[in-house]
Enzyme design. Sequence first.
Site, PDB file in Angstrom:
ATOM      1  N   ARG A   1      15.628  -2.112  21.386  1.00 37.11           N
ATOM      2  CA  ARG A   1      16.875  -2.578  22.017  1.00 37.11           C
ATOM      3  C   ARG A   1      16.825  -4.095  21.992  1.00 37.11           C
ATOM      4  O   ARG A   1      15.941  -4.707  22.605  1.00 37.11           O
ATOM      5  CB  ARG A   1      16.989  -2.050  23.450  1.00 37.11           C
ATOM      6  CG  ARG A   1      18.065  -2.779  24.241  1.00 37.11           C
ATOM      7  CD  ARG A   1      18.402  -2.128  25.549  1.00 37.11           C
ATOM      8  NE  ARG A   1      19.173  -0.914  25.345  1.00 37.11           N
ATOM      9  CZ  ARG A   1      19.898  -0.316  26.284  1.00 37.11           C
ATOM     10  NH1 ARG A   1      19.952  -0.821  27.509  1.00 37.11           N
ATOM     11  NH2 ARG A   1      20.566   0.779  26.026  1.00 37.11           N
TER      12      ARG A   1
ATOM     13  N   GLN B   1      23.840   6.440  21.726  1.00 37.30           N
ATOM     14  CA  GLN B   1      24.865   6.718  22.733  1.00 37.30           C
ATOM     15  C   GLN B   1      25.992   7.562  22.124  1.00 37.30           C
ATOM     16  O   GLN B   1      26.425   8.553  22.721  1.00 37.30           O
ATOM     17  CB  GLN B   1      25.427   5.389  23.258  1.00 37.30           C
ATOM     18  CG  GLN B   1      26.477   5.560  24.323  1.00 37.30           C
ATOM     19  CD  GLN B   1      25.912   6.109  25.623  1.00 37.30           C
ATOM     20  OE1 GLN B   1      24.923   5.607  26.124  1.00 37.30           O
ATOM     21  NE2 GLN B   1      26.533   7.151  26.156  1.00 37.30           N
TER      22      GLN B   1
ATOM     23  N   ASP C   1      33.982   1.124  28.679  1.00 36.17           N
ATOM     24  CA  ASP C   1      32.656   0.514  28.840  1.00 36.17           C
ATOM     25  C   ASP C   1      32.866  -0.805  29.592  1.00 36.17           C
ATOM     26  O   ASP C   1      34.004  -1.254  29.778  1.00 36.17           O
ATOM     27  CB  ASP C   1      32.032   0.280  27.450  1.00 36.17           C
ATOM     28  CG  ASP C   1      30.595  -0.251  27.518  1.00 36.17           C
ATOM     29  OD1 ASP C   1      29.973  -0.196  28.599  1.00 36.17           O
ATOM     30  OD2 ASP C   1      30.106  -0.749  26.475  1.00 36.17           O
TER      31      ASP C   1
ATOM     32  N   CYS D   1      29.586   5.167  28.959  1.00 26.95           N
ATOM     33  CA  CYS D   1      28.162   5.206  28.593  1.00 26.95           C
ATOM     34  C   CYS D   1      27.260   4.900  29.783  1.00 26.95           C
ATOM     35  O   CYS D   1      26.088   5.254  29.770  1.00 26.95           O
ATOM     36  CB  CYS D   1      27.900   4.228  27.456  1.00 26.95           C
ATOM     37  SG  CYS D   1      28.422   2.542  27.845  1.00 26.95           S
TER      38      CYS D   1
HETATM   39  N1   CP Z   1      24.023   3.860  28.298  1.00 25.50           N
HETATM   40  C1   CP Z   1      22.868   3.169  28.217  1.00 25.50           C
HETATM   41  O1   CP Z   1      22.387   2.832  27.133  1.00 25.50           O
HETATM   42  O2   CP Z   1      22.275   2.910  29.422  1.00 25.50           O
HETATM   43  P1   CP Z   1      21.035   1.921  29.671  1.00 25.50           P
HETATM   44  O3   CP Z   1      21.505   0.541  29.342  1.00 25.50           O
HETATM   45  O4   CP Z   1      20.681   2.088  31.124  1.00 25.50           O
HETATM   46  O5   CP Z   1      19.916   2.343  28.774  1.00 25.50           O
HETATM   47  N1  NVA Z   2      28.238  -2.557  25.935  1.00 26.06           N
HETATM   48  C1  NVA Z   2      27.163  -2.416  26.898  1.00 26.06           C
HETATM   49  C2  NVA Z   2      26.527  -1.069  26.796  1.00 26.06           C
HETATM   50  C3  NVA Z   2      25.411  -0.808  27.752  1.00 26.06           C
HETATM   51  C4  NVA Z   2      24.800   0.544  27.572  1.00 26.06           C
HETATM   52  C5  NVA Z   2      26.142  -3.516  26.670  1.00 26.06           C
HETATM   53  O1  NVA Z   2      25.830  -3.810  25.515  1.00 26.06           O
HETATM   54  O2  NVA Z   2      25.681  -4.107  27.647  1.00 26.06           O
END
Ligand code: CP
Ligand code: NVA
Length: 307
Positions: free
Chosen positions: A101, A131, A223, A263
């Site tokens: 991530r 997701q 979102d 999400c």
């Molecule tokens: N939806 C999602 O990816 O949640 P987190 O950021 O908590 O992992």
């Molecule tokens: N668009 C959001 C999604 C989090 C799961 C972000 O990138 O912070």
Amino acid sequence: MQKDFLSIRDLSVYEFGQMLDKAAEVKKHPAKYRRALKGKILAMIFQKPSLRTRMTFETGMLRLGGEAIYLAPSDISLGSREGAFDIGKNLERWVDGIMIRTFGHQIAVDLAAAARIPVINALTDLSHPCQAMADFLTLREHKGALSTLKLTYVGDGNNVCHSLMLAAARGGTRMAVATPPGYEPKAEVVAAARQDGRDTGFELTLTSSPEEAVAGADAVYTDVWASMGQESEKEARARIFAPYQVNAKLMAQAKPGALFLHCLPAHRGDEVTDEVIDAPYSVVYDEAENRLHAQKAILIALMGDKD
Ligand code: CP
Ligand code: NVA
């Protein structure tokens, strides 16, 4: 299957359907997969916070008989202490797969190019394919054949929106996206979705009108207005996105029985009201649960012993 899962585009239309079937099977018969990844180790690189992604990858690996090692942002300081290439070249010597991530999508691409082991995108600024797999599993469970559905996304044309469009292209799901002008999904992702979905029944409408977008929708998705890394824009975005709030009035303009998806994490009172996210038609916790099942299917496909 490709070595990595960095984008929904790494799955063909056929593989996308197969992966959802596998996720449903793993969900129904978890005990059958208790040893599917026995002895396998996943390294999890996080440069941003997480609840769902960390929990579902880690519990997913444990429940498949494997193990996961969490690498916090400060542990490896990707980009300052060491770059993606060298990290990939090291990790491939010790573990069986990497989950990342991060911010720039290119970092995940560079890591995957360097490492001989599978790399999974667990969210970049560009996309969030795991997701979208969980979301389409959820849609299918609640509403049936994806090719009969219309999914509407309201809000920021962000990473989540991008992966949903690419998944809809594979599922043959009609999609409408309503964003404020200037916050549309990236043109290259729109073009890719249209290209990928030309024979599946996929249709995509882009508009600045949430009311127009939700008309006839079987599901409405939103979102956060400011994603991780955009914290400094939070207040400006709150003003711009205010007309894009998903509230009961907007939901009433979708198809009767329409689902609400998010999400998570949600900013209640901003992009969605309590009355919507807590309504019986909200499936946000099913989506969260399905992160686990969808990712188990992905982990098995990428890291399982090939027979
Ligand atoms: N939806 C999602 O990816 O949640 P987190 O950021 O908590 O992992
Ligand atoms: N668009 C959001 C999604 C989090 C799961 C972000 O990138 O912070």
